[in-house]
Design a protein around this motif. Structure first.
Motif, PDB file in Angstrom:
ATOM      1  N   LEU A 196      77.872  62.589  13.239  1.00 44.75           N
ATOM      2  CA  LEU A 196      77.652  61.475  14.162  1.00 44.75           C
ATOM      3  C   LEU A 196      78.965  60.835  14.582  1.00 44.75           C
ATOM      4  O   LEU A 196      79.208  60.613  15.768  1.00 44.75           O
ATOM      5  CB  LEU A 196      76.727  60.432  13.526  1.00 44.75           C
ATOM      6  CG  LEU A 196      76.494  59.170  14.353  1.00 44.75           C
ATOM      7  CD1 LEU A 196      75.751  59.521  15.630  1.00 44.75           C
ATOM      8  CD2 LEU A 196      75.701  58.161  13.549  1.00 44.75           C
ATOM      9  N   MET A 207      71.905  62.065  18.682  1.00 41.39           N
ATOM     10  CA  MET A 207      72.016  60.827  17.925  1.00 41.39           C
ATOM     11  C   MET A 207      70.691  60.126  17.650  1.00 41.39           C
ATOM     12  O   MET A 207      70.579  59.374  16.688  1.00 41.39           O
ATOM     13  CB  MET A 207      72.943  59.861  18.667  1.00 41.39           C
ATOM     14  CG  MET A 207      74.353  60.401  18.789  1.00 41.39           C
ATOM     15  SD  MET A 207      75.367  59.398  19.875  1.00 41.39           S
ATOM     16  CE  MET A 207      75.509  57.930  18.885  1.00 41.39           C
ATOM     17  N   LEU A 260      73.067  52.863  13.997  1.00 43.13           N
ATOM     18  CA  LEU A 260      73.179  54.303  13.770  1.00 43.13           C
ATOM     19  C   LEU A 260      73.411  54.565  12.298  1.00 43.13           C
ATOM     20  O   LEU A 260      74.359  54.046  11.710  1.00 43.13           O
ATOM     21  CB  LEU A 260      74.317  54.888  14.610  1.00 43.13           C
ATOM     22  CG  LEU A 260      74.148  54.704  16.114  1.00 43.13           C
ATOM     23  CD1 LEU A 260      75.392  55.162  16.853  1.00 43.13           C
ATOM     24  CD2 LEU A 260      72.924  55.449  16.606  1.00 43.13           C
ATOM     25  N   CYS A 311      69.253  59.549  14.314  1.00 45.71           N
ATOM     26  CA  CYS A 311      70.051  58.670  13.456  1.00 45.71           C
ATOM     27  C   CYS A 311      69.894  57.197  13.828  1.00 45.71           C
ATOM     28  O   CYS A 311      70.493  56.335  13.191  1.00 45.71           O
ATOM     29  CB  CYS A 311      71.534  59.050  13.567  1.00 45.71           C
ATOM     30  SG  CYS A 311      71.884  60.788  13.269  1.00 45.71           S
ATOM     31  N   ALA A 312      69.142  56.913  14.899  1.00 45.59           N
ATOM     32  CA  ALA A 312      69.042  55.554  15.437  1.00 45.59           C
ATOM     33  C   ALA A 312      67.865  54.807  14.828  1.00 45.59           C
ATOM     34  O   ALA A 312      66.771  55.356  14.684  1.00 45.59           O
ATOM     35  CB  ALA A 312      68.898  55.611  16.949  1.00 45.59           C
TER      36      ALA A 312
END
Length: 126
Positions: free
Chosen positions: A82, A65, A76, A68-69
């Motif tokens: 995800l 993840m 996110l 994507c942060a």
């Protein structure tokens, strides 16, 4: 910055930072002396890792993840799969909670039954 400084700035112990590195969550450079050298971005990354750990995510899930942060919360972004990872973790938590609720009820039943037997025993002794 060296690992001690990152630890001070984030409140995370150095052994935890090394663990995050071993899990592929942090990627420090190495100085000529071989010491780990972190950029200022590492402070944000550690903050994101800690928040995601608080959500009950594993370091493996967090590794998936982190790209994507954004931001300290973290927010996110919509990355492939995800939502599937988040939903799978939530499903696992729900199953665990259901198991705990069932276990709690069984323990209550044992306690109630035992208290009734103890109560009958003392009434019969008088």
């Amino acid at each position: 910055m060296l690992i001690g400084e990152l630890s001070r700035r984030t409140g995370v112990h150095t052994h935890q930072l090394r663990y995050y590195e071993a899990q592929g969550l942090l990627e420090p450079g190495r100085g000529a002396n071989g010491y780990r050298e972190y950029t200022d971005d590492a402070v944000l990354t550690v903050t994101q890792i800690r928040r995601l750990l608080e959500a009950g995510l594993s370091t493996q899930e967090i590794g998936f993840m982190l790209p994507c942060a954004t931001g300290a919360a973290p927010d996110l972004e919509s990355c492939p799969e995800l939502l599937a990872v988040l939903r799978a973790r939530l499903h696992g938590l729900d199953e665990h909670i259901d198991t705990l609720i069932r276990s709690r009820q069984v323990l209550h039943d044992y306690i109630d039954a035992t208290e009734r037997r103890v109560s009958r025993h003392y009434r019969g002794c008088g």
